[in-house]
Design a protein around this motif. Sequence first.
Motif, short mmCIF file in Angstrom:
data_model
loop_
_atom_site.label_atom_id
_atom_site.label_comp_id
_atom_site.label_asym_id
_atom_site.label_seq_id
_atom_site.Cartn_x
_atom_site.Cartn_y
_atom_site.Cartn_z
N ARG A 228 -46.31 -66.95 -53.37
CA ARG A 228 -46.19 -68.61 -54.41
C ARG A 228 -47.85 -69.65 -53.70
O ARG A 228 -47.46 -69.48 -52.02
N ALA A 229 -47.65 -70.53 -54.37
CA ALA A 229 -48.37 -71.25 -54.37
C ALA A 229 -47.28 -72.85 -53.16
O ALA A 229 -48.45 -72.57 -51.98
N GLU A 230 -46.32 -72.56 -53.36
CA GLU A 230 -45.59 -73.62 -52.73
C GLU A 230 -44.87 -73.06 -51.79
O GLU A 230 -44.78 -73.74 -50.82
N THR A 231 -44.78 -71.33 -51.32
CA THR A 231 -44.62 -70.78 -50.34
C THR A 231 -45.17 -69.90 -49.23
O THR A 231 -44.96 -70.91 -48.10
N ALA A 232 -46.84 -70.50 -49.45
CA ALA A 232 -47.43 -70.37 -48.67
C ALA A 232 -47.44 -71.18 -47.05
O ALA A 232 -47.62 -71.03 -46.26
N PRO A 233 -47.67 -72.86 -47.90
CA PRO A 233 -47.93 -73.55 -46.94
C PRO A 233 -47.01 -73.33 -45.61
O PRO A 233 -46.53 -73.92 -45.55
N MET A 234 -44.71 -73.69 -46.84
CA MET A 234 -44.03 -73.13 -45.23
C MET A 234 -44.33 -72.07 -44.57
O MET A 234 -43.71 -72.51 -43.59
N TYR A 235 -44.77 -70.85 -44.88
CA TYR A 235 -44.86 -69.93 -44.08
C TYR A 235 -45.52 -70.22 -42.98
O TYR A 235 -45.83 -69.96 -41.89
N PHE A 236 -46.72 -70.60 -43.40
CA PHE A 236 -47.73 -71.68 -42.43
C PHE A 236 -47.17 -72.32 -40.92
O PHE A 236 -47.47 -72.23 -39.51
N LEU A 237 -46.24 -73.23 -41.50
CA LEU A 237 -45.80 -74.33 -40.80
C LEU A 237 -44.69 -73.20 -40.28
O LEU A 237 -44.77 -74.36 -39.23
N SER A 238 -44.35 -72.65 -40.38
CA SER A 238 -42.89 -71.44 -40.40
C SER A 238 -43.96 -71.04 -38.25
O SER A 238 -42.71 -70.90 -37.66
N VAL A 239 -44.96 -70.82 -39.14
CA VAL A 239 -45.53 -69.51 -38.13
C VAL A 239 -46.28 -70.46 -36.54
O VAL A 239 -45.35 -69.98 -35.50
N LEU A 240 -46.35 -71.18 -36.36
CA LEU A 240 -46.70 -72.74 -36.41
C LEU A 240 -45.52 -73.17 -35.20
O LEU A 240 -45.66 -73.85 -34.08
N SER A 241 -44.39 -73.50 -36.86
CA SER A 241 -43.25 -73.91 -34.94
C SER A 241 -42.98 -73.10 -34.91
O SER A 241 -41.96 -72.82 -33.05
N TYR A 242 -42.38 -71.61 -35.09
CA TYR A 242 -42.39 -70.24 -33.93
C TYR A 242 -43.52 -70.16 -32.54
O TYR A 242 -42.65 -69.68 -31.57
N LYS A 243 -44.60 -70.70 -33.11
CA LYS A 243 -45.54 -70.18 -31.60
C LYS A 243 -45.97 -71.92 -30.48
O LYS A 243 -44.89 -71.30 -29.43
N TYR A 244 -45.54 -72.79 -31.68
CA TYR A 244 -45.37 -74.16 -30.44
C TYR A 244 -44.19 -74.90 -29.86
O TYR A 244 -44.06 -75.41 -29.09
N GLU A 245 -42.71 -74.16 -30.44
CA GLU A 245 -41.94 -75.21 -30.64
C GLU A 245 -40.16 -73.89 -30.16
O GLU A 245 -39.63 -74.77 -29.41
N LEU A 246 -40.61 -73.14 -30.61
CA LEU A 246 -39.19 -71.73 -29.92
C LEU A 246 -39.39 -70.93 -28.93
O LEU A 246 -40.77 -70.53 -28.89
N THR A 247 -39.11 -71.14 -27.67
CA THR A 247 -38.69 -70.12 -26.80
C THR A 247 -38.16 -69.47 -26.51
O THR A 247 -36.93 -69.17 -26.91
#
Length: 249
Positions: A228-247
């Motif tokens: 959905r239009a409102e889900t896609a931005p949250m997916y994108f932000l979650s991907v970035l958080s996983y990449k840059y903030e979780l180890t």
Amino acid sequence: MEQYFVKKVIDQSKFVIDDLESYKHIVKVLRHKVGDTIYLVDSTQTLFVAKISEIDNDASNLTVVVDKDERTTTEMPLGVTIACSLSKKDKVEWITQKATELGAKKIIFFDSKYSIMHWKKNVVEKKLMRLQEIAKNAAQQSKRRLIPDVIYLDKLDKLIEEKEATNLVAYEESAKQGEISQLAQAIQEEPTSIMCTFGPEGGFAFDEVEFLNQNGFLSVGLGPRIMRAETAPMYFLSVLSYKYELTVK
């Protein structure tokens, strides 16, 4: 503890909170007393522990004794902008709140060919004030060090003026065709800032995607499912958080 943003620089051991909204929330709503402790973030994005030393109900302010808090920032190591085509009112507000909680630095709403909502000029300022307040409250709740800027563009082509170091457009046709690598490759390069653009419920028109591609926006898929239009931005932000903030330890 609750956190509040102040517009001034805190450069002394005592600080007066004279913002009426913050005063009402701290004293009238939460009923804090002298001796209670809250967090403050000043205009330099510095976090302070603040102990209430005096409450002046006549002047509607309170004085706090502050001590700098050295804990690690809650901000992402890169500036993230999400640009979303206009949706219904409740979805726009939901996107603003959740994108703030997930770390966006800037939130852009824009008109596109298939947008189901269009803002008239006489309501833009009022709507942005409402969205900026939602962003502020979400930033305080999620212990952010900054409040994201929320802006509106009446034309898609104005996105070119907002470009970041890396610029993407989430395109459902890319997902349908099985494209799964471009997003991963883009963030693997660790840009200093990134923007991703998202279409409305009906998706982008082909000529809109073509225009963005011609101006440096890379089309990316967001996995095998259509969101959905409102889900896609949250997916994108979650991907970035996983990449840059979780180890992984």
